[in-house]
Write a protein that holds these residues in place. Sequence first.
Motif: not given
Length: 670
Positions: A594, A597, A599, A631-632, A634-637, A642, A668
């Motif tokens: 993750s 990147g 996923y 968290i990962g 969410r970072a990718q939208g 998430a 979170e």
Amino acid sequence: IMSLAYGGQVLISAATAELIRDTVSANVITLQTLGKHRLKDLARPEHIYQVNHPDLQSNFPPIKSLDAFPNNLPTQLTSFIGRGKEIAEIKSALESARLVTLTGSGGTGKTRLSQEVGAQLLTSFQHGVWLVELAPLGDEAQIIPALAQVFGLQELPFNPLAMLVDDYLRDKKLLLILDNCEHLIAACARLADHLLHHCAGLNILASSREALGITGEVAYHTPSLGESESTQLFVERARVANSKFSLTASNALAIAQICHRLDGIPLAIELAAARTKLLSAEQIATRLDDMFRLLVGGSRTAVPRQQTLRALIDWSYDLLSDEEKRLFQFASVFVGGWTLEALEFVADEPNTLELLEQLVNKSLVGTEEREGEMRYFLLETIRQYAREKLFEAKQAAAARDRHFIYYRDIASGLWDVSLVSSESKIQRLRAMQVEMENLRAAFEWGLQNDAQDALDLATNIAMCMSMTGGQLEGITILKAGMEKFRALPPVEGDANRLRKEIYAHACFSLGMLLQGTNEIILSRNNLQEAIAIARELGDKHMLGMALEMYASASAMIKAEDTFAVIHEGLEIFREINDSAGMAMAYGNLARWESIHGNYQEAEKYVALLQAHMKDAPISLQSGFTNMGLGIGARAQGRFDRAQRHFAEGLRIFSQMGHKGMVMGMTSEMA
């Protein structure tokens, strides 16, 4: 005042009389003094005036103050603070039961409370309320003469006092207050039982450190004062001792500390307040570690046991048997309460249950049920006293040694809490959280007397502390334990192997906790030590754990060796068929992919993690994995994914009782 008057009668207080004295016309309205009278809820007698006017009736019977009802209750010289709830409950109990006994430890105000209840019930008893003070009596043979004296009865030839008392009370409707029964408990029980059977209109309100134990009795435990009542009592009594004393923003915290340390015990608070003649509230608060020297100097007219805090508890202690005294002393080593099993081990007494029951009955030990198990505790004032007696008996070291051994043993094996694999282990964690104060005390003793076992205990309780947000404290005690441990002289053979195992566990635990403080380099250093020792000892479970925790730290800084370390740990867990360990490794792989990147790969490892955790889905590692994946995502939208990971992490941490991470996961999800 209104309750004193008859129909058509106008009564006023002295304060009101003073206000209107210059405004009334002496030719029309006059004020007739009726003297001082005791009124309900007032500490001091009140001067009462009758308002006379030509158009008003002026001849009335004597007013219906407390003095109009037969009683021998003493006039109180100080105000009565609070206790509204308790008074209502006691009065209600007396409506349904003819004997109510106020129980509680010394100084809780049983005497004053019983007298206040009696004063409020004066109008309910045609023949009055009568107080018999038993504290000065040293022999049960003195009880009947004391009772007879209250009613003015004198012994006649061929007619013993006991029969005179029976004859006098038989047709009376009155309330009898038997104060301080504990030192004559058996005789008081016989007397109460006899009188209640022969005097149908009699009610008895007794006070004692233990119940009388007869049929029909309602035992009412007298609680300590609440926080606001304690503060009010301290301030009012301090003003009596020092007219310049006042509650201010600067001394409010110190007063609160005093009242808390003194357990809300009225007599102890009054003794502390008396010290304001010489000391500030802040000075009093700092001296409470030696409270038995500080809290002296009560009223010279009070009975001796109410003149110092030590004498107060001496009164109860001296009534104990030798076996009860020993158990009471050993109970002082516990901090924050204890279980029956713990006291049985520490005291090494076959009759612990029976003796403990007596200490509870005598109001020296309190009880509290938590999650289906009874816990026992001493008020801090009483614990300090019992601790002094333990030292006087030269048993302090033996008691603390056994206390240390007990808590070392019940905390054993929790160092690998990141792989919680059963409901029973979760229950152990929760039990340890309840015992945290005892665990701290045990560690402090062990650190000075057995550095090796102290480090073993520190390793296990540090993990428990991390569950409740005590991560930094866990790190502190681990470092202190490791420092003492390293100074031990060398040993050989099996003793050396055991020592290395204990140290490896400590390095693992410290490395894990340091990750939560972002001290990653120091975390990796400690985990490397754990890995090296595990390789030396051939302990594959410890090695796999240390490798995966090292990989977890390494992933945070994207260290190059992370992937290889994860796979080495995974292979070890496969070799020993450790499903929970494999789940830990797959969680690390999911987080690693993750971070980079990948996923799709991460989801594959998540599926493997879940498959291996079917039988044991609750662990720190699975919780942290879900947090990292959330968290990962969410970072990718990928917000829905998430939220699912955060929700699963919250569920896991909630079941483990990890307060810090529950707050973190809730944040979170916001």
